[in-house]
Write a protein that holds these residues in place. Structure first.
Motif, mmCIF file in Angstrom:
data_model
loop_
_atom_site.group_PDB
_atom_site.id
_atom_site.type_symbol
_atom_site.label_atom_id
_atom_site.label_comp_id
_atom_site.label_asym_id
_atom_site.label_seq_id
_atom_site.Cartn_x
_atom_site.Cartn_y
_atom_site.Cartn_z
ATOM 1 N N ILE A 161 -9.690 -0.257 8.008
ATOM 2 C CA ILE A 161 -10.592 0.038 6.900
ATOM 3 C C ILE A 161 -9.819 0.256 5.618
ATOM 4 C CG2 ILE A 161 -12.188 1.752 5.984
ATOM 5 C CD1 ILE A 161 -12.850 2.170 9.108
ATOM 6 N N GLU A 162 -8.724 0.986 5.723
ATOM 7 C CA GLU A 162 -8.054 1.359 4.490
ATOM 8 C C GLU A 162 -7.107 0.284 3.978
ATOM 9 O OE1 GLU A 162 -4.345 4.175 5.720
ATOM 10 O OE2 GLU A 162 -6.348 4.682 6.386
ATOM 11 N N THR A 178 -5.945 -2.807 -3.426
ATOM 12 C CA THR A 178 -6.638 -2.695 -4.705
ATOM 13 C C THR A 178 -6.095 -1.541 -5.545
ATOM 14 O OG1 THR A 178 -8.334 -1.345 -3.659
ATOM 15 C CG2 THR A 178 -8.810 -3.702 -3.911
ATOM 16 N N ALA A 179 -5.348 -0.644 -4.910
ATOM 17 C CA ALA A 179 -4.743 0.449 -5.662
ATOM 18 C C ALA A 179 -3.761 -0.132 -6.666
ATOM 19 C CB ALA A 179 -4.001 1.398 -4.714
ATOM 20 N N PRO A 180 -3.593 0.543 -7.840
ATOM 21 C CA PRO A 180 -2.697 -0.008 -8.854
ATOM 22 C C PRO A 180 -1.303 -0.298 -8.292
ATOM 23 C CG PRO A 180 -3.325 2.289 -9.329
ATOM 24 C CD PRO A 180 -4.206 1.791 -8.243
ATOM 25 N N ALA A 238 1.717 2.278 -7.157
ATOM 26 C CA ALA A 238 1.178 3.633 -7.291
ATOM 27 C C ALA A 238 2.108 4.653 -6.663
ATOM 28 C CB ALA A 238 -0.191 3.710 -6.634
ATOM 29 N N THR A 239 2.609 4.324 -5.488
ATOM 30 C CA THR A 239 3.499 5.269 -4.815
ATOM 31 C C THR A 239 4.852 5.301 -5.518
ATOM 32 O OG1 THR A 239 3.815 3.473 -3.269
ATOM 33 C CG2 THR A 239 2.574 5.386 -2.490
ATOM 34 N N SER A 250 5.544 4.883 -8.715
ATOM 35 C CA SER A 250 5.532 5.685 -9.925
ATOM 36 C C SER A 250 5.361 7.157 -9.591
ATOM 37 C CB SER A 250 4.420 5.215 -10.850
ATOM 38 O OG SER A 250 3.191 5.264 -10.186
ATOM 39 N N PRO A 277 -7.493 -2.957 2.920
ATOM 40 C CA PRO A 277 -7.795 -3.630 1.665
ATOM 41 C C PRO A 277 -7.781 -2.665 0.478
ATOM 42 C CG PRO A 277 -9.562 -3.895 3.287
ATOM 43 C CD PRO A 277 -8.603 -2.929 3.846
ATOM 44 N N GLU A 278 -8.106 -1.414 0.768
ATOM 45 C CA GLU A 278 -8.124 -0.404 -0.288
ATOM 46 C C GLU A 278 -6.735 -0.256 -0.912
ATOM 47 O OE1 GLU A 278 -9.516 2.111 -2.863
ATOM 48 O OE2 GLU A 278 -10.788 1.096 -1.410
ATOM 49 N N ARG A 279 -5.735 -0.258 -0.059
ATOM 50 C CA ARG A 279 -4.358 -0.098 -0.539
ATOM 51 C C ARG A 279 -3.974 -1.206 -1.519
ATOM 52 N NH1 ARG A 279 -0.931 2.824 3.861
ATOM 53 N NH2 ARG A 279 -2.058 4.763 3.684
#
Lengths: 273, 293
Positions: B7-8, B14-16, B19-20, B22, B10-12
């Motif tokens: 589940i998560e 889409t995250a900028p 992200a991790t 920066s 595709p979410e990752r």
């Protein structure tokens, strides 16, 4: 308004006696300069502990007002609101609130945003951190704990808001269009996750939404409201299994029946009667 | 767990991006911040050098009479000839400015808080504030000399009066622009007004506050010098007035330049402070590809 749904019996807090939320003959009137506006009238709803109830209705029908009443942020003009048998007089601490916008503090990392809840309540630090870690894992935020809100996507931000609302294990979770600002795909994922989280926590959930599919997929009961002045048009029992696969649910006959009925109620008010 | 990760996933994506990355870079952000600062300052520095060059060419070619516009060299010589004289007067003006600025911050922020929490106070105080702002400071400065004498206090008072207004306005705006949902959320967390102010409202107002502080910093310098113009026997305002009376343009120019530098330095100090207090805000600003310097 009896509840014939077996899922409500799986309530986590068996100690709570009676309804989790009891809205009794409530009306809300706002007084503006020109005229009095009735936002809600004759609303009576009883929600059992552990239930997942969705509220749908046209814009401005007082759905959000209903949540504000339950949280004590707003007082009814008449009628009574009870939370676990107690009269709601002021802002309640024994609830979790999730808004449409994540409302995160941009100078705090995801974890510290979640822990704001603990700081405000003076919860023991170690216990709060442990609970935050649990929720971070549960909502799939692992790896993003130290990211700032502006580094997170909309879905991730909303997860942080959800964690923050669940940190103190509230018996009642109020959600005001929590996924309204998300794209359709992320929204579906969040629906699946919310369903799972609800089953894991056993919290009573009151969800305001504009999406009929979301309401029927997630809830045991759907409260359909009339346009302003808002009142309960009908309460739809959703007869879907507890285990709900997203794809299968969408094509289930019961899903079609429930969404169809709600659509009838919301759309063609002239032919519905 | 398996279902959760699918589940998560595709979410990752889409995250900028990064992200991790920066997020981990953040603690060591001070060094890169200074580098960025240097990268941003070379342009205005180049313009400054260009202006100095034009000034030098104009005076070296004697396009204007030396007693009207002295050369950069003469101006520098004047300062170097009496370093003690300039240091003393610069120190006096700096003292008045910084003290005035500090008092203005204290009084400004406090009155803004009171005004935001009490509509009655706001309604009764706002017109008075506006009145104090629109009255020309140069016109009331003599009154302070009469009241407080020739010492430092009338200059500090004028500096406070000049710097106070932008601080109040910006703090009020900042405190009022809080997301009402944030306040409701705070109420459901059982937070009292003090807790809400400390953890939510005040930090949220900081970007506005600092915008006001930057304006106020430059105003404080003007205030101190205006106070000195009206009646003083020390300070950069006094130096300029004296030099003007003696048609001593090199000293006049030196005084003006030092005064401007004072304002610029104070401004830069506030900006550095802003970066230290709100790294989250500064980083967001540079992400949006906008720079202030």
């Amino acid at each position: 308004m009896t509840v014939g749904n077996t899922t409500t019996q799986r309530s986590a807090d068996a100690t709570a006696t009676g309804a989790a939320v009891d809205i009794d003959e409530v009306a809300v009137r706002f007084r503006t300069k020109k005229k009095d506006v009735t936002a809600l009238r004759d609303v009576s709803v009883r929600i059992e502990p552990g239930e997942f109830v969705a509220i749908v209705g046209a814009s401005g029908c007082g759905k959000s007002t209903l949540l504000k009443l339950v949280s004590g942020l707003l007082r009814p003009s008449s009628g009574q609101v009870r939370l676990h048998g107690e009269d709601v007089r002021g802002p309640r601490r024994d609830i979790g609130y999730v808004f449409q916008r994540a409302a995160l503090l941009e100078w705090r990392t995801a974890r510290r945003n979640i822990l704001l809840q603990a700081e405000m309540r003076g919860m023991p630090k170690a216990q709060a951190r442990q609970r935050a870690d649990e929720l971070i894992a549960m909502t799939g935020l692992t790896g993003f704990e130290d990211a700032y809100p502006n580094e997170l996507s909309g879905g991730m931000q909303q997860r942080v808001a959800l964690c923050r609302a669940l940190l103190h294990r509230p018996p009642v979770l109020l959600m005001d269009e929590p996924f309204g600002a998300l794209d359709a795909l992320t929204r579906e994922q969040m629906n699946v996750e919310l369903r799972r989280i609800w089953r894991e926590t056993g919290t009573t959930v009151l969800l305001v939404t504009h999406s009929i599919a979301e309401a029927v997929y997630l809830a045991n009961r759907v409260i359909v409201m009339t346009p302003r002045p808002g009142t309960v048009a009908e309460v739809i029992d959703v007869d879907l299994p507890v285990e709900r696969d997203y794809g299968q649910t969408m094509s289930a006959p019961e899903f079609a029946r429930a969404t169809g009925r709600i659509r009838d109620l919301l759309g063609a008010t002239t032919t519905a009667e | 767990m398996a279902a959760q990760s699918t589940i998560e996933q595709p979410e990752r994506t889409t995250a900028p991006a990064g992200a991790t990355a920066s997020a981990t870079r953040r603690p060591g952000g001070a060094g890169t911040g200074l580098l960025r600062f240097a990268r941003n300052t070379w342009r205005p520095a180049a313009v400054l050098v260009a202006i100095l060059l034009v000034w030098w060419v104009v005076t070296a070619a004697e396009l204007v009479k030396p007693y009207l516009v002295p050369s950069p060299g003469t101006t520098l010589d004047v300062v170097l000839a009496q370093p003690g004289y300039f240091t003393h007067h610069t120190w006096i003006t700096t003292y008045e400015t910084v003290l005035g600025f500090a008092i203005a911050i204290l009084v400004g922020v406090l009155s803004a808080v009171v005004m935001v929490y009490s509509p009655t106070v706001e309604k009764s105080l706002y017109p008075l504030l506006l009145f104090a702002q629109v009255i020309p400071k140069i016109a009331i400065a003599p009154l302070f000399i009469v009241w407080l004498g020739f010492g430092l206090s009338p200059k500090v008072v004028v500096a406070v009066l000049m710097a106070f207004f932008p601080i109040v306005i910006s703090t009020v705006t900042g405190l009022k622009s809080i997301d009402p949902e944030m306040l409701q959320l705070s109420a459901t967390m059982g937070a009292g007004p003090a807790q809400t102010f400390r953890k939510i409202r005040f930090p949220a107002a900081l970007p506005h506050l600092f915008a006001g502080l930057k304006v106020a910093a430059t105003m404080a310098v003007t205030g101190a010098v205006v106070g000195e113009f009206v009646g003083a026997n020390e300070g950069l305002g006094y130096v300029i007035l004296q030099a003007n009376g003696n048609l001593d343009t090199p000293t006049l120019f030196a005084g003006l330049i030092i005064m401007s530098l004072l304002g610029v330095i104070l401004f830069v100090v506030v900006e550095l402070l802003e970066y230290l207090v709100m790294p989250w805000h500064a980083s967001r600003r540079t992400d949006a590809a906008t720079t202030t310097m």
